[in-house]
Design an enzyme around this catalytic site. Structure first.
Site, PDB file in Angstrom:
ATOM      1  N   TYR A  30       0.860  -1.209   0.000  1.00 34.30           N
ATOM      2  CA  TYR A  30       0.000   0.000   0.000  1.00 34.30           C
ATOM      3  C   TYR A  30       0.886   1.245   0.000  1.00 34.30           C
ATOM      4  CZ  TYR A  30      -3.566   3.296   1.752  1.00 34.30           C
ATOM      5  OH  TYR A  30      -4.424   4.364   1.913  1.00 34.30           O
ATOM      6  N   SER A  33       2.525   1.848  -3.348  1.00 40.83           N
ATOM      7  CA  SER A  33       1.596   2.367  -4.363  1.00 40.83           C
ATOM      8  C   SER A  33       1.309   3.847  -4.116  1.00 40.83           C
ATOM      9  CB  SER A  33       0.296   1.552  -4.377  1.00 40.83           C
ATOM     10  OG  SER A  33      -0.495   1.829  -3.242  1.00 40.83           O
ATOM     11  N   LYS A  34       1.238   4.243  -2.843  1.00 37.71           N
ATOM     12  CA  LYS A  34       0.940   5.650  -2.538  1.00 37.71           C
ATOM     13  C   LYS A  34       2.156   6.542  -2.798  1.00 37.71           C
ATOM     14  CE  LYS A  34      -3.386   5.184  -1.407  1.00 37.71           C
ATOM     15  NZ  LYS A  34      -4.418   5.689  -2.333  1.00 37.71           N
ATOM     16  N   VAL A  65      -8.580   8.262   7.976  1.00 36.85           N
ATOM     17  CA  VAL A  65      -9.864   8.951   7.765  1.00 36.85           C
ATOM     18  C   VAL A  65     -10.997   7.983   8.100  1.00 36.85           C
ATOM     19  CG1 VAL A  65     -11.260  10.293   6.149  1.00 36.85           C
ATOM     20  CG2 VAL A  65      -8.783  10.176   5.827  1.00 36.85           C
TER      21      VAL A  65
HETATM   22  N1  LIG Z   1      -9.606   5.902   4.916  1.00 40.67           N
HETATM   23  C1  LIG Z   1      -8.336   6.246   5.160  1.00 40.67           C
HETATM   24  O1  LIG Z   1      -7.860   6.196   6.326  1.00 40.67           O
HETATM   25  C2  LIG Z   1      -7.473   6.776   4.066  1.00 40.67           C
HETATM   26  C3  LIG Z   1      -7.797   6.578   2.738  1.00 40.67           C
HETATM   27  N2  LIG Z   1      -6.958   7.052   1.770  1.00 40.67           N
HETATM   28  C4  LIG Z   1      -7.241   6.814   0.376  1.00 40.67           C
HETATM   29  O2  LIG Z   1      -8.460   7.431   0.028  1.00 40.67           O
HETATM   30  C5  LIG Z   1      -9.020   6.754  -1.091  1.00 40.67           C
HETATM   31  C6  LIG Z   1     -10.472   6.452  -0.806  1.00 40.67           C
HETATM   32  O3  LIG Z   1     -10.492   5.617   0.340  1.00 40.67           O
HETATM   33  P1  LIG Z   1     -11.752   5.489   1.308  1.00 40.67           P
HETATM   34  O4  LIG Z   1     -12.815   6.438   0.926  1.00 40.67           O
HETATM   35  O5  LIG Z   1     -11.205   5.502   2.680  1.00 40.67           O
HETATM   36  O6  LIG Z   1     -12.150   4.015   0.942  1.00 40.67           O
HETATM   37  P2  LIG Z   1     -13.560   3.276   0.901  1.00 40.67           P
HETATM   38  O7  LIG Z   1     -13.246   1.834   0.848  1.00 40.67           O
HETATM   39  O8  LIG Z   1     -14.411   3.778   2.013  1.00 40.67           O
HETATM   40  O9  LIG Z   1     -14.176   3.777  -0.468  1.00 40.67           O
HETATM   41  C7  LIG Z   1     -13.602   3.397  -1.685  1.00 40.67           C
HETATM   42  C8  LIG Z   1     -14.638   3.540  -2.764  1.00 40.67           C
HETATM   43  O10 LIG Z   1     -14.026   3.194  -3.993  1.00 40.67           O
HETATM   44  C9  LIG Z   1     -14.920   2.368  -4.709  1.00 40.67           C
HETATM   45  N3  LIG Z   1     -14.136   1.509  -5.612  1.00 40.67           N
HETATM   46  C10 LIG Z   1     -13.303   0.516  -5.277  1.00 40.67           C
HETATM   47  N4  LIG Z   1     -12.778  -0.042  -6.366  1.00 40.67           N
HETATM   48  C11 LIG Z   1     -13.283   0.615  -7.423  1.00 40.67           C
HETATM   49  C12 LIG Z   1     -13.114   0.498  -8.827  1.00 40.67           C
HETATM   50  N5  LIG Z   1     -12.310  -0.411  -9.349  1.00 40.67           N
HETATM   51  N6  LIG Z   1     -13.783   1.365  -9.613  1.00 40.67           N
HETATM   52  C13 LIG Z   1     -14.590   2.305  -9.094  1.00 40.67           C
HETATM   53  N7  LIG Z   1     -14.786   2.468  -7.755  1.00 40.67           N
HETATM   54  C14 LIG Z   1     -14.143   1.632  -6.950  1.00 40.67           C
HETATM   55  C15 LIG Z   1     -15.644   1.573  -3.643  1.00 40.67           C
HETATM   56  O11 LIG Z   1     -16.870   1.060  -4.123  1.00 40.67           O
HETATM   57  C16 LIG Z   1     -15.841   2.626  -2.570  1.00 40.67           C
HETATM   58  O12 LIG Z   1     -17.026   3.384  -2.782  1.00 40.67           O
HETATM   59  C17 LIG Z   1      -8.171   5.481  -1.308  1.00 40.67           C
HETATM   60  O13 LIG Z   1      -7.273   5.729  -2.361  1.00 40.67           O
HETATM   61  C18 LIG Z   1      -7.410   5.356   0.006  1.00 40.67           C
HETATM   62  O14 LIG Z   1      -6.181   4.709  -0.147  1.00 40.67           O
HETATM   63  C19 LIG Z   1      -5.830   7.763   2.070  1.00 40.67           C
HETATM   64  C20 LIG Z   1      -5.496   7.989   3.361  1.00 40.67           C
HETATM   65  C21 LIG Z   1      -6.281   7.508   4.451  1.00 40.67           C
HETATM   66  C1  LIG Z   2       0.662   7.070   9.119  1.00 43.91           C
HETATM   67  C2  LIG Z   2      -0.056   6.255   8.118  1.00 43.91           C
HETATM   68  C3  LIG Z   2      -1.398   6.845   7.756  1.00 43.91           C
HETATM   69  C4  LIG Z   2      -2.034   5.964   6.767  1.00 43.91           C
HETATM   70  C5  LIG Z   2      -3.369   6.445   6.305  1.00 43.91           C
HETATM   71  C6  LIG Z   2      -3.938   5.424   5.388  1.00 43.91           C
HETATM   72  O1  LIG Z   2      -3.797   5.541   4.187  1.00 43.91           O
HETATM   73  C7  LIG Z   2      -4.573   4.314   5.992  1.00 43.91           C
HETATM   74  C8  LIG Z   2      -5.000   3.294   5.267  1.00 43.91           C
HETATM   75  C9  LIG Z   2      -5.440   2.039   5.895  1.00 43.91           C
HETATM   76  C10 LIG Z   2      -6.689   1.506   5.413  1.00 43.91           C
HETATM   77  C11 LIG Z   2      -6.615   0.130   5.294  1.00 43.91           C
HETATM   78  C12 LIG Z   2      -5.305  -0.288   5.472  1.00 43.91           C
HETATM   79  O2  LIG Z   2      -4.879  -1.422   5.482  1.00 43.91           O
HETATM   80  C13 LIG Z   2      -4.451   0.923   5.600  1.00 43.91           C
HETATM   81  C14 LIG Z   2      -3.511   0.782   6.733  1.00 43.91           C
HETATM   82  C15 LIG Z   2      -2.271   1.518   6.502  1.00 43.91           C
HETATM   83  C16 LIG Z   2      -1.433   1.185   7.697  1.00 43.91           C
HETATM   84  C17 LIG Z   2      -0.335   2.121   7.854  1.00 43.91           C
HETATM   85  C18 LIG Z   2       0.278   1.783   9.173  1.00 43.91           C
HETATM   86  C19 LIG Z   2       1.566   2.491   9.330  1.00 43.91           C
HETATM   87  C20 LIG Z   2       2.695   1.498   9.558  1.00 43.91           C
HETATM   88  O3  LIG Z   2       2.660   0.385   9.075  1.00 43.91           O
HETATM   89  O4  LIG Z   2       3.692   1.902  10.178  1.00 43.91           O
END
Ligand SMILES: NC(=O)C1=CN([C@@H]2O[C@H](COP(=O)(O)OP(=O)(O)OC[C@H]3O[C@@H](n4cnc5c(N)ncnc54)[C@H](O)[C@@H]3O)[C@@H](O)[C@H]2O)C=CC1
Ligand SMILES: CCCCCC(=O)/C=C/[C@H]1C=CC(=O)[C@@H]1CCCCCCC(=O)O
Length: 143
Positions: A30, A33-34, A65
């Site tokens: 993960y 990729s980020k 989030v």
């Molecule tokens: N929730 C978190 O703590 C964090 C999330 N992010 C990033 O934010 C972005 C959104 O994540 P969240 O809203 O938290 O996830 P989520 O799982 O709540 O929502 C993801 C959405 O994407 C849709 N989706 C998944 N695969 C798809 C595809 N192939 N085509 C179209 N739609 C698709 C799902 O149906 C869902 O509505 C992701 O890239 C995630 O890595 C980044 C930092 C923190």
């Molecule tokens: C400080 C890291 C903040 C990460 C925010 C994020 O993108 C979280 C995503 C999580 C959602 C599902 C997962 O599996 C992700 C976990 C990411 C874990 C990061 C933990 C940090 C570490 O391994 O040290």
């Protein structure tokens, strides 16, 4: 979308994560990729500027989030062999706090409205809110 290709221009915001700027021992793929999202964003933003695309490309890097994604760590089929570390990730969530999605929306609106932003890497955390990653002056590598 490109103005030099008949489009109207616009703004693209790529979603990275704080894990795109820091090591994430419990989610290395993960994190990789980020990191890639940030590298791609900054590179294509530079190209858009050089090529007068009329398109700005920026990225956001939130910490944790409050979305359904966070529940995925509770499932072994998602986490694989890293499942055994899920409590450590949960401890990190307690330590960092969990952001409300509305703050991410605000950050994205800021990037859309700021005509000067291109290649920006916006970080969003509970401790510092919306702020930016500053990169040093690009070093020229001698080859
Ligand atoms: N929730 C978190 O703590 C964090 C999330 N992010 C990033 O934010 C972005 C959104 O994540 P969240 O809203 O938290 O996830 P989520 O799982 O709540 O929502 C993801 C959405 O994407 C849709 N989706 C998944 N695969 C798809 C595809 N192939 N085509 C179209 N739609 C698709 C799902 O149906 C869902 O509505 C992701 O890239 C995630 O890595 C980044 C930092 C923190
Ligand atoms: C400080 C890291 C903040 C990460 C925010 C994020 O993108 C979280 C995503 C999580 C959602 C599902 C997962 O599996 C992700 C976990 C990411 C874990 C990061 C933990 C940090 C570490 O391994 O040290």
């Amino acid at each position: 979308m490109r103005k030099n290709n008949g489009g109207h221009g616009g703004v693209i915001i790529n979603i990275s994560s704080l894990a795109g700027l820091t090591p994430a021992a419990y989610q290395p793929v993960y994190s990789a990729s980020k990191h890639g999202v940030i590298g791609f964003t900054r590179s294509i933003a530079a190209l858009a500027s050089i090529g007068n695309y009329g398109v700005r490309i920026n990225s956001v890097c939130p910490a944790f989030v409050d979305t359904p994604l966070l529940e995925s760590i509770e499932k072994e089929e998602n986490m694989g062999e890293l499942f055994k570390y899920k409590d450590r990730i949960k401890d990190m969530m307690k330590c960092y706090g969990v952001l409300d999605p509305s703050l991410i929306a605000k950050g994205m609106i800021d990037l859309i409205e700021d005509d000067a932003s291109n290649g920006a890497v916006m970080k969003i955390t509970t401790s510092r809110g919306i702020h930016f990653e500053e990169f040093g002056v690009q070093q020229k590598t001698k080859i």
